[in-house]
Design a protein around this motif. Structure first.
Motif, PDB file in Angstrom:
ATOM      1  N   ILE A 150       0.858  -1.185   0.000  1.00 54.18           N
ATOM      2  CA  ILE A 150       0.000   0.000   0.000  1.00 54.18           C
ATOM      3  C   ILE A 150       0.891   1.229   0.000  1.00 54.18           C
ATOM      4  O   ILE A 150       1.834   1.325   0.795  1.00 54.18           O
ATOM      5  CB  ILE A 150      -0.938   0.010   1.223  1.00 54.18           C
ATOM      6  CG1 ILE A 150      -1.896  -1.175   1.150  1.00 54.18           C
ATOM      7  CG2 ILE A 150      -1.711   1.329   1.299  1.00 54.18           C
ATOM      8  CD1 ILE A 150      -2.791  -1.322   2.364  1.00 54.18           C
ATOM      9  N   ILE A 151       0.606   2.170  -0.883  1.00 51.14           N
ATOM     10  CA  ILE A 151       1.399   3.392  -0.986  1.00 51.14           C
ATOM     11  C   ILE A 151       0.519   4.557  -0.564  1.00 51.14           C
ATOM     12  O   ILE A 151      -0.433   4.922  -1.260  1.00 51.14           O
ATOM     13  CB  ILE A 151       1.946   3.584  -2.409  1.00 51.14           C
ATOM     14  CG1 ILE A 151       2.697   2.328  -2.854  1.00 51.14           C
ATOM     15  CG2 ILE A 151       2.849   4.806  -2.470  1.00 51.14           C
ATOM     16  CD1 ILE A 151       3.077   2.315  -4.319  1.00 51.14           C
ATOM     17  N   GLY A 152       0.831   5.109   0.591  1.00 51.72           N
ATOM     18  CA  GLY A 152       0.040   6.197   1.152  1.00 51.72           C
ATOM     19  C   GLY A 152      -0.522   5.823   2.503  1.00 51.72           C
ATOM     20  O   GLY A 152      -1.295   4.872   2.620  1.00 51.72           O
ATOM     21  N   HIS A 159       3.742   2.044   2.671  1.00 49.28           N
ATOM     22  CA  HIS A 159       4.884   2.912   2.376  1.00 49.28           C
ATOM     23  C   HIS A 159       4.395   4.356   2.285  1.00 49.28           C
ATOM     24  O   HIS A 159       3.329   4.629   1.734  1.00 49.28           O
ATOM     25  CB  HIS A 159       5.538   2.514   1.052  1.00 49.28           C
ATOM     26  CG  HIS A 159       6.068   1.115   1.039  1.00 49.28           C
ATOM     27  ND1 HIS A 159       7.412   0.828   0.965  1.00 49.28           N
ATOM     28  CD2 HIS A 159       5.425  -0.092   1.100  1.00 49.28           C
ATOM     29  CE1 HIS A 159       7.594  -0.480   0.962  1.00 49.28           C
ATOM     30  NE2 HIS A 159       6.393  -1.063   1.040  1.00 49.28           N
ATOM     31  N   ASP A 160       5.189   5.290   2.791  1.00 51.57           N
ATOM     32  CA  ASP A 160       4.828   6.695   2.717  1.00 51.57           C
ATOM     33  C   ASP A 160       6.100   7.528   2.642  1.00 51.57           C
ATOM     34  O   ASP A 160       7.111   7.189   3.267  1.00 51.57           O
ATOM     35  CB  ASP A 160       4.003   7.105   3.944  1.00 51.57           C
ATOM     36  CG  ASP A 160       3.254   8.411   3.713  1.00 51.57           C
ATOM     37  OD1 ASP A 160       2.046   8.339   3.429  1.00 51.57           O
ATOM     38  OD2 ASP A 160       3.876   9.477   3.807  1.00 51.57           O
ATOM     39  N   ARG A 214       9.484   7.406   4.912  1.00 52.36           N
ATOM     40  CA  ARG A 214      10.492   8.094   4.095  1.00 52.36           C
ATOM     41  C   ARG A 214      10.811   7.275   2.840  1.00 52.36           C
ATOM     42  O   ARG A 214      11.958   7.208   2.392  1.00 52.36           O
ATOM     43  CB  ARG A 214      11.775   8.373   4.886  1.00 52.36           C
ATOM     44  CG  ARG A 214      11.574   9.239   6.115  1.00 52.36           C
ATOM     45  CD  ARG A 214      12.921   9.513   6.784  1.00 52.36           C
ATOM     46  NE  ARG A 214      12.783  10.196   8.042  1.00 52.36           N
ATOM     47  CZ  ARG A 214      12.700  11.508   8.204  1.00 52.36           C
ATOM     48  NH1 ARG A 214      12.721  12.290   7.142  1.00 52.36           N
ATOM     49  NH2 ARG A 214      12.580  12.039   9.407  1.00 52.36           N
ATOM     50  N   ASP A 215       9.783   6.647   2.299  1.00 53.85           N
ATOM     51  CA  ASP A 215       9.915   5.811   1.109  1.00 53.85           C
ATOM     52  C   ASP A 215       9.079   6.456   0.002  1.00 53.85           C
ATOM     53  O   ASP A 215       7.848   6.430   0.042  1.00 53.85           O
ATOM     54  CB  ASP A 215       9.414   4.396   1.414  1.00 53.85           C
ATOM     55  CG  ASP A 215      10.335   3.320   0.856  1.00 53.85           C
ATOM     56  OD1 ASP A 215      11.545   3.582   0.739  1.00 53.85           O
ATOM     57  OD2 ASP A 215       9.839   2.216   0.580  1.00 53.85           O
ATOM     58  N   ASP A 216       9.738   7.062  -0.966  1.00 50.54           N
ATOM     59  CA  ASP A 216       9.076   7.891  -1.971  1.00 50.54           C
ATOM     60  C   ASP A 216       8.820   7.081  -3.236  1.00 50.54           C
ATOM     61  O   ASP A 216       9.762   6.662  -3.927  1.00 50.54           O
ATOM     62  CB  ASP A 216       9.962   9.106  -2.273  1.00 50.54           C
ATOM     63  CG  ASP A 216       9.229  10.182  -3.046  1.00 50.54           C
ATOM     64  OD1 ASP A 216       8.018  10.028  -3.290  1.00 50.54           O
ATOM     65  OD2 ASP A 216       9.871  11.183  -3.408  1.00 50.54           O
ATOM     66  N   PHE A 266      10.730   2.509  -5.343  1.00 49.79           N
ATOM     67  CA  PHE A 266      10.818   3.522  -4.305  1.00 49.79           C
ATOM     68  C   PHE A 266      12.227   4.099  -4.215  1.00 49.79           C
ATOM     69  O   PHE A 266      13.219   3.398  -4.463  1.00 49.79           O
ATOM     70  CB  PHE A 266      10.457   2.931  -2.931  1.00 49.79           C
ATOM     71  CG  PHE A 266       9.046   2.446  -2.827  1.00 49.79           C
ATOM     72  CD1 PHE A 266       8.022   3.304  -2.459  1.00 49.79           C
ATOM     73  CD2 PHE A 266       8.735   1.121  -3.106  1.00 49.79           C
ATOM     74  CE1 PHE A 266       6.722   2.849  -2.359  1.00 49.79           C
ATOM     75  CE2 PHE A 266       7.430   0.656  -3.003  1.00 49.79           C
ATOM     76  CZ  PHE A 266       6.419   1.525  -2.637  1.00 49.79           C
ATOM     77  N   ARG A 267      12.272   5.376  -3.845  1.00 52.28           N
ATOM     78  CA  ARG A 267      13.536   5.966  -3.405  1.00 52.28           C
ATOM     79  C   ARG A 267      13.505   5.947  -1.890  1.00 52.28           C
ATOM     80  O   ARG A 267      12.645   6.551  -1.264  1.00 52.28           O
ATOM     81  CB  ARG A 267      13.699   7.402  -3.905  1.00 52.28           C
ATOM     82  CG  ARG A 267      15.026   8.044  -3.433  1.00 52.28           C
ATOM     83  CD  ARG A 267      15.177   9.486  -3.889  1.00 52.28           C
ATOM     84  NE  ARG A 267      15.299   9.579  -5.330  1.00 52.28           N
ATOM     85  CZ  ARG A 267      14.415  10.162  -6.134  1.00 52.28           C
ATOM     86  NH1 ARG A 267      13.313  10.685  -5.598  1.00 52.28           N
ATOM     87  NH2 ARG A 267      14.589  10.215  -7.433  1.00 52.28           N
TER      88      ARG A 267
END
Length: 414
Positions: free
Chosen positions: A14-16, A38-39, A137-139, A151-152
């Motif tokens: 899940i992203i966000g 991840h956020d 802190r995963d962009d 991800f960065r």
């Protein structure tokens, strides 16, 4: 002892880490899936905490049909999602976290604590107990050739995460300092997803106030008024700002006002400063005041107008001189014209219009051009006024996306 091989745990990325992503994570983890959230920010739920500063408005208690109509053009797509997770279910969910709710005088629903932080802390404890893993802190940078998210990381390196499904819950583009910056638009557009331009919603509007009005009354509220635009009249409150106007009654009309300004360059609204009184009644009360009194005192006594409202009359009249005749003055009180010349930007908007078009989302909340990739929350093209409608739809779409993932993976909901 059975020698049959154990089925591997299915995984979801899940992203966000806003309400849509977190409720989806809870729903999926309850069914035994391995969930990682991840956020790009160093902590979760930042916009939820911001929303709770003035009392966390979770949802609204009005009848469901009226509730659904608040979503305008998106109401039919949101209808089955909100019917499956209605306001009563959201209140039960909060109660289950030890955060009972109450209905305010306006029909809005709040936690008894009136704060977001106790609810978020209890929610994160539940997610931890369910085994949800957070990667902060995963962009997110997009997808690789196999549709795995890239991800960065916080250390500056990049990497790819493999999962059985991916859920995008990236928010819109309002309040970008809290995390949601709208960067998904270009990424998804390049992958063939139909994305409509992001626009501010529930936003303030610019007005060319006179310098004396701006300096004296910026930050003053306008209470007990009605605002008219086109065929719509709404009652509520507004706030004078240095740049123009904001507040609940303005936000409720932000979509048609925004679109009219984009089309015509400006839009004129009419403020009724005495919505409970008729013009002829006001005129009679004004005429009955002693002519020796100042005009401000006559308006204060006859129409109960505050100093900011009296000076708003002068702004609408185009100068300090107001009509001398009681009838003309009463007519102005009932219809003060205020010209709006623009909207504030996305960075000051409460929410966002535009985003991933519904035409590109299937009935399970999966992107039609990206199998295995699902969407939820404010990044989808819907908008609604403040009053609990924003959070309700975010929760409902998050749960719908989780159920769509169950359907794709052939897993029964826990």
């Amino acid at each position: 002892m059975s020698n049959e091989p154990t089925s591997p745990t299915r995984s979801v990325t899940i992203i966000g880490a806003g309400p849509a992503g977190l409720i989806a994570a809870e729903t999926l983890a309850k069914a035994g899936l391995a969930v990682s959230v991840h956020d790009r920010m160093p902590s979760v739920g930042r916009k939820l905490l911001m929303a709770g500063r003035g009392g966390l408005n979770l949802t609204h208690s009005e009848p469901l049909e009226a509730f659904l109509n608040r979503y305008g053009a998106a109401s039919e797509r949101l209808r089955p999602l909100i019917e499956a997770f209605p306001p009563s279910a959201l209140r039960d969910w909060a109660e289950g976290l030890g955060q009972p709710t109450f209905v305010g005088s306006s029909g809005r629903v709040f936690p008894t604590s009136l704060k977001a932080s106790p609810l978020l802390r209890a929610w994160l404890r539940r997610l931890d107990e369910l085994g949800v893993r957070f990667v902060l802190r995963d962009d997110w940078q997009g997808f690789d050739a196999d549709r795995n998210p890239m991800f960065r990381h916080a250390d500056g390196t990049t990497g790819t995460v493999e999962a059985d499904a991916t859920l995008l819950a990236l928010g819109g583009a309002s309040w970008p300092r809290l995390g949601s910056n709208g960067a998904f638009s270009d990424i998804l557009w390049e992958r063939g997803v139909d994305v409509t331009p992001l626009r501010p919603a529930n936003v303030g509007f610019r007005v060319a106030w006179s310098e004396i009005f701006r300096s004296r009354f910026a930050g003053h509220p306008l209470k007990t008024l009605a605002i008219r635009f086109g065929e719509t009249t709404l009652r509520g409150e507004a706030m004078i700002t240095a740049y123009g106007l904001e507040g609940g009654v303005v936000y409720a009309l932000s979509a048609p006002l925004r679109d009219a300004i984009a089309r015509d360059g400006a839009a004129t609204v009419q403020f009724d400063l005495a919505p409970g009184r008729k013009a002829d009644e006001l005129a009679a009360r004004i005429a009955a005041q002693k002519p020796s009194q100042s005009l401000s005192n006559r308006l204060r006594k006859a129409a109960h107008l505050s100093p900011v409202a009296i000076n708003l009359l002068r702004e609408g009249a185009g100068g300090p001189m107001l009509p001398a005749e009681a009838e003309a003055l009463a007519a102005l009180i009932k219809a003060v014209p205020i010209r709006l010349t623009g909207t504030e930007g996305l960075e000051r908007a409460i929410s966002t219009a535009g985003g991933v078009a519904w035409s590109g989302i299937d009935e399970n909340m999966m992107l039609k051009g990206l199998p295995g990739v699902f969407v939820a929350g404010e990044m989808i093209d819907w908008e609604a006024p403040t009053g609990g409608y924003l959070l309700q739809a975010s929760f409902a779409t998050g749960i719908a996306a989780a159920r769509g993932i169950f359907a794709r993976l052939g897993i029964a909901e826990g």
